[in-house]
Design an enzyme around this catalytic site. Structure first.
Site, PDB file in Angstrom:
ATOM      1  CE  LYS A  82      -3.869  -2.312   0.253  1.00  0.00           C
ATOM      2  NZ  LYS A  82      -3.286  -3.555  -0.259  1.00  0.00           N
ATOM      3  CG  ASP A  83       0.020   4.286  -2.930  1.00  0.00           C
ATOM      4  OD1 ASP A  83       0.696   3.395  -3.424  1.00  0.00           O
ATOM      5  OD2 ASP A  83      -0.813   4.947  -3.565  1.00  0.00           O
ATOM      6  NE  ARG A  84       6.800   8.631   3.117  1.00  0.00           N
ATOM      7  CZ  ARG A  84       8.011   9.179   3.085  1.00  0.00           C
ATOM      8  NH1 ARG A  84       8.881   8.780   2.169  1.00  0.00           N
ATOM      9  NH2 ARG A  84       8.346  10.097   3.937  1.00  0.00           N
TER      10      ARG A  84
END
Length: 364
Positions: A82-84
């Protein structure tokens, strides 16, 4: 053609002007929640923990979990990356023995939402998809246009492009992936080398999808296609394109593209010609990918549970995508801007926008 990722090199489905706008002004503007592949039993030798994180990559959170709970990295299971630059919710699995230590886990921007038990360790790709809620700012009065485009995408499907997360900052991962295959790369970490070569597989797949759009056969089938049924997942070879295309036009089946490798046969007949054209654009052949297993990927997917909410300065989009698909493919169609093209620290996984054979460290 260049191996560097560039949205302008990929054909769009919708000819309608986009809404414009900007993304990720704050992490809360981009929310992602995993959709589990199966219900959790509440019993078993693995502890399943639902985390919400903000401002961290999944990899960083997993390292902190391992260090603080005293377990090995390989003992922690995760379904996707998952994205930062987002607020994301995802499940991780841990050995049940750490349950008593979990209360001491602390990391700014990360919270534990739920804890339960299950009998199997969580593995990459063990999710049905992701739910995205995305705020688009600096696009006043554009909610209606966004709703029209999103409605068309639910009917026609979204080009299932690998988004910029797959290609690294500057979009250059595929170039290094080619050096890996040629034995010219200085990268030695096996996991990183695998991810770099998946970027090369991905850029060829993107070119194949773009060619289908350019030639007007995105919603059709060609002789030699390997088509996939959306309801059952069954895959079959198309011999009579005229007979099978009506099913594709109704959204029952879609063509797949090849992620080249030793265990996946290239397409044949008319579809094979198009695939060879995509390869030739980068001066590559299927044999170059003998070190990979290979896989197949749908050329289009359908957003589900869609909604658009208007705001004074723009709008919010909500939609669900199956695992392995990138939200940026939807956002690019709606906004018609190079979505996330230069944003650093995005992970090449489902909830970054993607995932299955799309994960770092996969075997595709």
């Amino acid at each position: 053609m260049s191996l560097v990722f560039d949205w302008s090199a990929l054909a769009a489905l919708s000819a309608e002007d986009g809404t414009g706008g900007v993304l990720r002004v704050t992490p809360e503007d981009f929310r992602v929640e995993e959709q589990p592949a199966y219900p959790l039993s509440g019993d078993g030798e693995f502890l399943f923990v639902q985390l919400e994180k903000r401002g961290h990559t999944t990899a960083h959170v997993l390292r902190e979990l391992a260090a603080q709970l005293g377990v090995r990295d390989r003992d922690i299971g995760v379904a996707g990356l998952k994205d930062r630059h987002a607020v994301t919710r995802q499940w991780v699995s841990l050995p049940a023995k750490v349950e008593g230590r979990l209360g001491s886990f602390s990391l700014e921007g990360v919270s534990v939402l739920d804890v339960t038990r299950h009998g199997n360790k969580l593995a990459m790709g063990h999710l049905s998809g992701n739910r995205f809620v995305v705020r688009v700012r600096q696009a006043p009065g554009q909610a209606g246009r966004a709703a029209r485009v999103l409605e068309r995408l639910t009917q026609a499907g979204v080009p299932n492009y690998f988004g910029p997360q797959r290609f690294g900052l500057g979009g250059v991962n595929a170039e290094e992936g080619l050096r890996v295959l040629r034995g010219e790369s200085r990268v030695r970490d096996p996991r990183v080398r695998r991810f770099l070569t998946t970027s090369l597989q991905s850029v060829i797949f993107n070119r194949f999808v773009s060619l289908r759009l350019e030639r007007g056969v995105f919603a059709a089938l060609l002789a030699g296609d390997m088509a996939k049924k959306h309801d059952t997942g069954g895959v079959f070879q198309v011999l009579d394109a005229a007979a099978e295309t009506p099913r594709a036009e109704r959204g029952e089946v879609s063509a797949t593209g090849t992620l080249f490798g030793r265990k996946v046969k290239p397409l044949t007949l008319d579809a094979g010609e198009l695939e060879r054209e995509a390869l030739a654009a980068f001066d590559l052949t299927p044999e170059a990918f003998a070190s990979r297993k290979g896989d197949r990927r749908l050329t289009r997917v359908y957003p589900g549970d869609t909604a658009v909410t208007a705001h004074e300065d723009g709008f919010t989009l909500a939609f669900t995508l199956p695992r392995g698909s990138f939200a940026t493919s939807v956002l690019r169609e709606v906004m018609k801007v190079p979505v996330d093209a230069a944003l650093p620290d995005l992970e090449g996984g489902e909830g970054s926008d993607d995932s299955g054979a799309d994960m770092a460290g996969d075997e595709a």
